[in-house]
Design a protein around this motif. Structure first.
Motif, mmCIF file in Angstrom:
data_model
loop_
_atom_site.group_PDB
_atom_site.id
_atom_site.type_symbol
_atom_site.label_atom_id
_atom_site.label_comp_id
_atom_site.label_asym_id
_atom_site.label_seq_id
_atom_site.Cartn_x
_atom_site.Cartn_y
_atom_site.Cartn_z
ATOM 1 N N UNK A 1 0.858 -1.174 0.000
ATOM 2 C CA UNK A 1 0.000 0.000 0.000
ATOM 3 C C UNK A 1 0.898 1.228 0.000
ATOM 4 N N UNK A 2 0.571 2.196 -0.825
ATOM 5 C CA UNK A 2 1.367 3.416 -0.857
ATOM 6 C C UNK A 2 0.767 4.446 0.088
ATOM 7 N N UNK A 3 1.594 5.008 0.959
ATOM 8 C CA UNK A 3 1.099 6.050 1.868
ATOM 9 C C UNK A 3 2.274 6.848 2.412
ATOM 10 N N UNK A 4 2.015 7.730 3.370
ATOM 11 C CA UNK A 4 3.088 8.509 3.988
ATOM 12 C C UNK A 4 3.732 7.688 5.097
ATOM 13 N N UNK A 5 5.019 7.924 5.304
ATOM 14 C CA UNK A 5 5.761 7.037 6.204
ATOM 15 C C UNK A 5 5.214 7.028 7.634
ATOM 16 N N UNK A 6 4.671 8.180 8.129
ATOM 17 C CA UNK A 6 4.205 8.146 9.529
ATOM 18 C C UNK A 6 2.946 7.304 9.688
ATOM 19 N N UNK A 7 2.277 7.002 8.574
ATOM 20 C CA UNK A 7 1.041 6.238 8.676
ATOM 21 C C UNK A 7 1.289 4.753 8.918
ATOM 22 N N UNK A 8 2.534 4.344 8.761
ATOM 23 C CA UNK A 8 2.812 2.912 8.911
ATOM 24 C C UNK A 8 2.486 2.435 10.327
ATOM 25 N N UNK A 9 2.604 3.341 11.288
ATOM 26 C CA UNK A 9 2.319 2.959 12.669
ATOM 27 C C UNK A 9 0.850 2.541 12.799
ATOM 28 N N UNK A 10 -0.023 3.348 12.211
ATOM 29 C CA UNK A 10 -1.439 3.028 12.257
ATOM 30 C C UNK A 10 -1.746 1.765 11.449
ATOM 31 N N UNK A 11 -1.070 1.611 10.308
ATOM 32 C CA UNK A 11 -1.298 0.422 9.480
ATOM 33 C C UNK A 11 -0.906 -0.838 10.253
ATOM 34 N N UNK A 12 0.262 -0.780 10.862
ATOM 35 C CA UNK A 12 0.732 -1.953 11.615
ATOM 36 C C UNK A 12 -0.226 -2.268 12.759
ATOM 37 N N UNK A 13 -0.692 -1.230 13.411
ATOM 38 C CA UNK A 13 -1.596 -1.425 14.543
ATOM 39 C C UNK A 13 -2.894 -2.097 14.087
ATOM 40 N N UNK A 14 -3.418 -1.625 12.963
ATOM 41 C CA UNK A 14 -4.662 -2.192 12.459
ATOM 42 C C UNK A 14 -4.448 -3.600 11.912
ATOM 43 N N UNK A 15 -3.267 -3.829 11.340
ATOM 44 C CA UNK A 15 -3.004 -5.135 10.748
ATOM 45 C C UNK A 15 -2.807 -6.211 11.819
ATOM 46 N N UNK A 16 -2.413 -5.799 12.991
ATOM 47 C CA UNK A 16 -2.195 -6.767 14.068
ATOM 48 C C UNK A 16 -0.725 -7.149 14.183
ATOM 49 N N UNK A 17 -0.347 -7.647 15.360
ATOM 50 C CA UNK A 17 1.066 -7.918 15.643
ATOM 51 C C UNK A 17 1.648 -9.067 14.841
ATOM 52 N N UNK A 18 0.770 -9.956 14.360
ATOM 53 C CA UNK A 18 1.285 -11.168 13.712
ATOM 54 C C UNK A 18 1.901 -10.885 12.357
ATOM 55 N N UNK A 19 1.570 -9.751 11.769
ATOM 56 C CA UNK A 19 2.072 -9.482 10.423
ATOM 57 C C UNK A 19 3.308 -8.581 10.464
ATOM 58 N N UNK A 20 4.213 -8.825 9.529
ATOM 59 C CA UNK A 20 5.430 -8.020 9.463
ATOM 60 C C UNK A 20 5.347 -7.106 8.253
ATOM 61 N N UNK A 21 5.524 -5.832 8.510
ATOM 62 C CA UNK A 21 5.417 -4.871 7.424
ATOM 63 C C UNK A 21 6.747 -4.164 7.228
ATOM 64 N N UNK A 22 7.224 -4.177 5.988
ATOM 65 C CA UNK A 22 8.489 -3.517 5.654
ATOM 66 C C UNK A 22 8.212 -2.385 4.671
ATOM 67 N N UNK A 23 9.022 -1.338 4.768
ATOM 68 C CA UNK A 23 8.796 -0.187 3.903
ATOM 69 C C UNK A 23 9.870 -0.072 2.844
ATOM 70 N N UNK A 24 9.421 0.241 1.623
ATOM 71 C CA UNK A 24 10.369 0.528 0.546
ATOM 72 C C UNK A 24 9.963 1.853 -0.095
ATOM 73 N N UNK A 25 10.891 2.501 -0.798
ATOM 74 C CA UNK A 25 10.540 3.785 -1.424
ATOM 75 C C UNK A 25 9.522 3.602 -2.546
ATOM 76 N N UNK A 26 9.055 4.707 -3.012
ATOM 77 C CA UNK A 26 8.121 4.734 -4.138
ATOM 78 C C UNK A 26 8.839 4.234 -5.396
ATOM 79 N N UNK A 27 8.156 3.466 -6.253
ATOM 80 C CA UNK A 27 8.795 3.089 -7.520
ATOM 81 C C UNK A 27 9.091 4.339 -8.342
ATOM 82 N N UNK A 28 10.030 4.232 -9.268
ATOM 83 C CA UNK A 28 10.360 5.369 -10.131
ATOM 84 C C UNK A 28 10.071 4.988 -11.575
ATOM 85 N N UNK A 29 9.849 5.962 -12.427
ATOM 86 C CA UNK A 29 9.690 5.620 -13.838
ATOM 87 C C UNK A 29 11.029 5.096 -14.363
#
Lengths: 479, 317, 309
Positions: free
Chosen positions: A315-343
């Motif tokens: 999912x593409x979003x702003x980096x500070x939102x990952x905290x809320x995403x992780x919280x909603x997704x639950x502790x069992x899931x691991x979420x890693x962040x990568x930069x936006x793709x480029x043309x």
């Protein structure tokens, strides 16, 4: 009736103390209002001769630059501050305000908070009534317009004199708050766009996590595979206006020209290609289709995004939102962040953007005291222990360092990501010129993205329309 | 319908006593409406005139009033010539009103009649029917509505029984406005309650007398209920029409005007221009045109009312 | 027999002893027919009820789900596990201001506003509908016109006016305009007053009653259903109104429940949806209590109006 009176007067107690400050230019504004009302009365009847009755064109907004006053003995000061947010942010901010008041017994801070849309309504109303709070939370999308109208004042003098101490802050983090070279807003947290990826989904689909320099072509392949192998959407949130801007950022351009008078790029092709890719992905069900996006995801809260509810692998979003995403997704899931793709062939499409700002407004009677509080908010380690990067990664180095050992899983990911990505970012472009809120709401979303995705218009025509409308809207800034 | 020409008769007998009487009744009338009159002059009139003035200026909501520049009819010109969105907003609003308001009123009247019995448990039923109206415009109802009409929502689940393929009702340009119409109809609680109060005011003797005469249910409905309820029907029609043309909240919290501006209602567009684009002058101009549109339709309904609304007391003067 | 029993089970007042004792008396065919009719009535109306109360069920069920489950089982009406944390977290409010404060504020504002609105609307409505005076039609037209201008464009001038009066952060901007009644209610009550035969007024006049006496002694009791309806609406509309408090009340200590509810959600950051649902559900309770309490008087109207014949 007696009871009524008690209740009323009871409610009045905390107010009466603050009445004075809530309406700054009382006399002036009343006169203005009467004047306007008189015009309204006359104008309604005598439309023909009305132009003569209009007030003389006001001088261009030239706010008094905040001057650092000579340090005086601790004088009683009253400040008002307003922000938007959710419960978590309110709790943390209020606590910091209380801490500050304890440290500075001469300062009384009255605060007001609201949801995002309500904050804007309220601040707009207060701007019209000359009763803005001393400090207000600002969004990158509006600062140009607010600064242009002189509603928020430059803080450069206060920064030079050290009231606002930025010795420990990198210019990259501050730049977003400069309009026309003047610092009008102080960044409250650094952000960058990202793709949050569910590690398990990628494993399941037999894919490696994207590299930091991945391209939109890579993304398309990944998303298609994700649909086939894992039965999930490959990603979401990739049709918004931010993506449009980042696309051209990566190619060394930007959506808007630096002077804010016209569109900022020459060639529509990259955007057309992006739209075509969106259509292919939509057809393959590799991203949520537009109808679904609008109904359930687009602009809705972070917790409801496809990644959080387990329907998409990224999912593409702003980096500070990952905290809320992780919280909603639950502790069992691991979420890693990568930069936006480029043309393909482009450079990094990321930049460091202030998540939000504090600004001192025109109506402030004590800009210096207001700046002192902002300084506390920025540099104090204890305060930031309470704030805990809820508004994004803190901009002061020593605050970040002090906080790092205390971070939770998602926050650590966010800190690491911002640190990693800031090594390969594009410089931030000037804040969105006035009129772009209009453009995004009235043109970009409905007439470009909706129209293309519902196949009412060809991508080429949509891009041309966007060019035409952008130029038409921004031309008004020339005056 | 019994029209007693009492007033015309009495007017001919204009005697000094009656003149005094009339003067006195003038005084009493103004005393009774004084609270409204005071509030109107104190709180309502000025803001209304101010917005009328704004509509001829380029006033931005971010500026103080003295920055407003007179632009004549420019705002109105823009509305009717260059702003393609304005026409969209007008047609979306009319589409909504034409379907939502009659359906809502029919439901409200039907249910009010159904609940106007002496049976037990009416209180609970009424509460249940009123329930959707009190969740009104909250964030919670927005979330729920999106889910109910979502791809995996209740509506698709129900329609699957009849073999109707699933679709995303709220996000689809062809159906989005219908979900808002359904929502409006579903929230028929307020007009229902007003109808119910109106039904309570009809004396039961009328029905008893009609029953003795052997009138059927439909007959009773047509010749007793409808005429005696007509003042309330008239009220509901006018008010629902006004509020329908100013529909805002549902679209604001649920669709935000999307998709393709199909749910961009008039008042929502006004809000967007006033508070999101800071074009208060233009927004005010649109608002005043809306006022004229509403006034036009309201005037038609008011004019027609003498043909079908039955008052116990004939209008005078 | 099966049909009849289920009719009673469906019946909301199934458990009241009075009904139980009445219910099994099937001695005559007419009563039997009446029962079947009643069964179908309740089946239809009750079934329809379910559709209507669905949102409430959904809301309450969501408010009992653990926060990380809410969005993943969003259409599931029965929570897999029940928690009251959302209520606790939600009630805690913001900073040190809990929902106790918000409820207090809302109740004060709503009750005062409703009392004022209903009384003065009734008074003005009587003036417009029963007293003949010069300019009546003009003022009535003015009143209806005020309903036709979208509030979005009068907010700012109104704010400037109240701000110049130094009334920000007080209840004055919220309550004082209510002393004029509200156009919607005035018009509504007018329609009810017009349904009352004028002979009653005339009879009272002969008995020496003035216009004021007629208003208090004849009209007010007779329009009770209308006043009750007004009270219910006014209470609910004031309760849910967030715009006026948002604009005029700055201090969170003065926030109302509706305003507090909207301060929970932030689309761009962490939002505790469980708390939102819990507090949304709770915020409906006062509205429901008022409704249940007042709607009983809707029935009473019948006997009062019945007297006039």
């Amino acid at each position: 009736m007696l009871l009524d009176f008690c209740i009323l007067s009871d409610l009045n107690i905390p107010i009466s103390k603050r009445k004075k400050m809530s309406i700054p230019n009382k006399k002036l504004s009343r006169r203005k209002f009467l004047q306007a009302a008189a015009i309204a009365g006359g104008g309604a009847v005598l439309t023909a001769c009305a132009p003569a009755a209009t007030p003389a064109p006001a001088a261009p907004a030239k706010p008094a630059e905040a001057k650092p006053a000579a340090p005086a003995v601790a004088k009683a000061v009253e400040l008002r501050i307003a922000w938007w947010g959710g419960q978590d942010r309110h709790d943390r901010t209020i606590k910091v305000i209380d801490m500050y008041m304890k440290k500075n017994p001469n300062v009384k801070i009255a605060y007001e908070f609201a949801g995002f849309a309500d904050h804007l309504t309220k601040m707009t109303t207060q701007a019209a009534g000359n009763s803005l709070p001393d400090i207000m939370q600002q969004d990158y999308a509006w600062i140009a317009e607010w600064a242009g109208r002189g509603l928020i004042i430059p803080l450069d003098n206060l920064a030079t004199s050290g009231v606002l101490n930025f010795k420990d802050v990198s210019e990259d983090f501050l730049k977003g708050g400069r309009i026309g070279g003047k610092l009008v807003a102080v960044n409250l947290g650094a952000n960058s766009q990202c793709f949050s990826c569910d590690v398990d989904d990628f494993k399941k689909a037999g894919l490696e996590l994207p590299k930091d320099n991945w391209t939109w072509e890579d993304f398309e392949k990944t998303a298609m595979t994700m649909r086939e192998k894992a039965g999930k959407w490959g990603g979401s949130g990739i049709s918004g206006e931010q993506i449009w801007k980042s696309l051209y950022l990566s190619l060394g351009e930007w959506a808007y020209a630096d002077n804010g008078y016209e569109i900022g790029y020459k060639d529509d092709t990259p955007f057309v290609n992006h739209l075509k890719m969106l259509l292919r992905l939509q057809k393959a069900n590799a991203i949520p289709n537009r109808a679904e996006d609008l109904a359930t995801f687009d602009g809705k809260s972070v917790e409801q995004q496809p990644l959080a509810i387990g329907k998409a692998a990224s999912d593409s979003h702003w980096s500070n939102q990952v905290v809320a995403v992780q919280k909603a997704a639950g502790d069992t899931r691991t979420i890693k962040m990568v930069p936006l793709p480029r043309p393909t062939g482009g450079k990094s499409s990321n930049y460091i953007k202030p998540s939000q700002f504090f600004s001192v407004t025109r109506d402030s009677k004590a800009p210096e005291e207001a700046a002192k509080f902002i300084d506390y908010f920025t540099n104090d380690i204890e305060a930031n222990d309470v704030l805990f990067a809820e508004r994004g990664v803190p901009i002061a180095n020593k605050v970040r360092e002090a906080m790092t050992p205390k971070l939770g899983k998602a926050q650590k990911e966010m800190f690491d990501y911002v640190a990693r990505v800031s090594k390969d970012v594009q410089p931030i472009r000037p804040a969105d010129p006035a009129g772009t809120a209009d453009l995004v709401k009235n043109v970009y979303n409905p007439q470009v993205i909706d129209a293309v995705m519902f196949e009412k218009i060809k991508p080429e025509d949509a891009a041309a329309l966007l060019r035409k409308e952008t130029n038409a809207l921004l031309a008004k800034n020339k005056k | 319908m019994a029209v007693i020409p009492a007033k015309t008769a009495s007017a001919k007998l204009a005697a000094p006593a009656q003149k005094r009487n009339f003067r006195q009744s003038n005084l009493i009338g103004y005393i009774f409406i004084a609270p409204w009159l005071l509030a109107f002059f104190a709180f309502t009139l000025m803001p209304m005139l101010a917005s009328l003035y704004f509509s001829f200026t380029d006033y931005s909501s971010l500026d103080s009033l003295d920055k407003a520049r007179w632009v004549g009819l420019q705002n109105f010109e823009r509305m009717f010539t260059t702003d393609t969105k304005y026409i969209k907003a007008v047609s979306a609003t009319f589409f909504y009103v034409i379907f939502a308001i009659p359906l809502r009123l029919i439901f409200a009247l039907g249910l009010a009649m159904l609940l106007n019995t002496g049976r037990k448990g009416m209180g609970l039923y009424r509460a249940a029917f009123y329930a959707p109206s009190i969740v009104g415009g909250s964030i919670a109802v927005a979330v729920m509505w999106r889910q109910v009409f979502g791809t995996e929502g209740l509506v698709n689940g129900f329609l699957a029984f009849f073999g109707v393929p699933a679709r995303t009702w709220l996000g689809n340009p062809d159906t989005a406005i219908w979900t808002l119409i359904v929502l409006a109809v579903w929230q028929f609680g307020s007009p229902m309650l007003i109808f119910l109060a109106g039904l309570k005011q009809i004396p039961t003797e009328f029905y008893e007398a009609a029953s003795i005469d052997g009138a059927s249910g439909i007959r009773k409905f047509i010749s007793i209920t409808l005429p005696l309820l007509s003042p309330v029907i008239f009220f509901n029609l006018i008010m629902q029409m006004i509020s329908g043309l100013m529909v805002f909240t549902q679209a604001f919290i649920i669709t935000g005007g999307a998709p393709l501006d199909t749910t961009l209602f008039y008042a929502l567009y006004i809000y967007r221009r006033a508070f999101e684009n800071f074009q208060m002058g233009y927004a005010s101009a649109m608002a005043w045109v809306l006022l004229l549109i509403i006034a036009f339709f309201a005037a038609i309904v008011f004019r027609s009312s003498s043909q079908w609304v039955y008052y116990e007391t004939k209008e005078e003067g | 027999m099966k049909a009849q029993i289920s009719s009673f089970i469906l019946h909301p007042l199934f458990f009241t002893p009075k009904i139980m004792s009445l219910s099994f008396d099937l001695s005559t065919p007419k009563q039997k027919q009446e029962l079947v009719k009643s069964f179908f009535y309740h089946l239809f109306v009750g079934g329809f009820c379910l559709v209507m109360v669905y949102p409430l069920l959904w809301l309450f069920s969501s408010s009992l789900k653990p926060t990380d489950e809410i969005w993943r089982t969003v259409m599931q009406l029965i929570p897999s596990s029940i928690t009251f944390d959302n209520y606790v977290n939600g009630w805690a409010g913001f900073g040190n201001i809990s929902f106790t404060t918000f409820y207090q504020n809302s109740l004060i504002y709503t009750v005062l506003a409703t009392l004022i609105t209903v009384f003065f609307s009734g008074m003005v409505a009587y003036g417009f509908s029963r007293v003949n005076f010069i300019g009546r039609k003009f003022w009535f037209a003015c009143m209806i016109t005020t309903l036709m201008l979208p509030v979005q464009v009068v907010i700012i001038p109104q704010y400037i006016m109240f701000s110049n009066l130094k009334w920000l952060n007080t209840l004055y901007p919220l309550l004082l305009p209510r002393f004029g009644g509200q156009a919607f209610f005035i018009f509504m009550i007018m329609q009810f007053v017009r349904g009352i035969p004028k002979e009653l007024d005339e009879a009272a006049e002969i008995d020496g009653c003035g216009k004021v006496g007629i208003f208090f002694r004849i009209i007010l009791p007779l329009i009770q259903p209308a006043l009750v309806t007004c009270a219910i609406f006014s209470f609910y509309w004031t309760w849910e109104d967030f715009l006026t408090p948002l604009i005029y009340l700055n201090s969170p200590k003065l926030y109302t429940v509706s305003l507090a509810l909207r301060s929970f959600a932030d689309p761009s950051a962490n939002t505790d949806w469980g708390a939102i649902f819990a507090m949304s559900a709770l915020s409906l309770v006062p509205v429901f209590i008022i409704f249940i309490f007042f709607q009983r008087y809707l029935v009473q109207g019948i006997s009062t109006t019945g007297l006039k014949g």
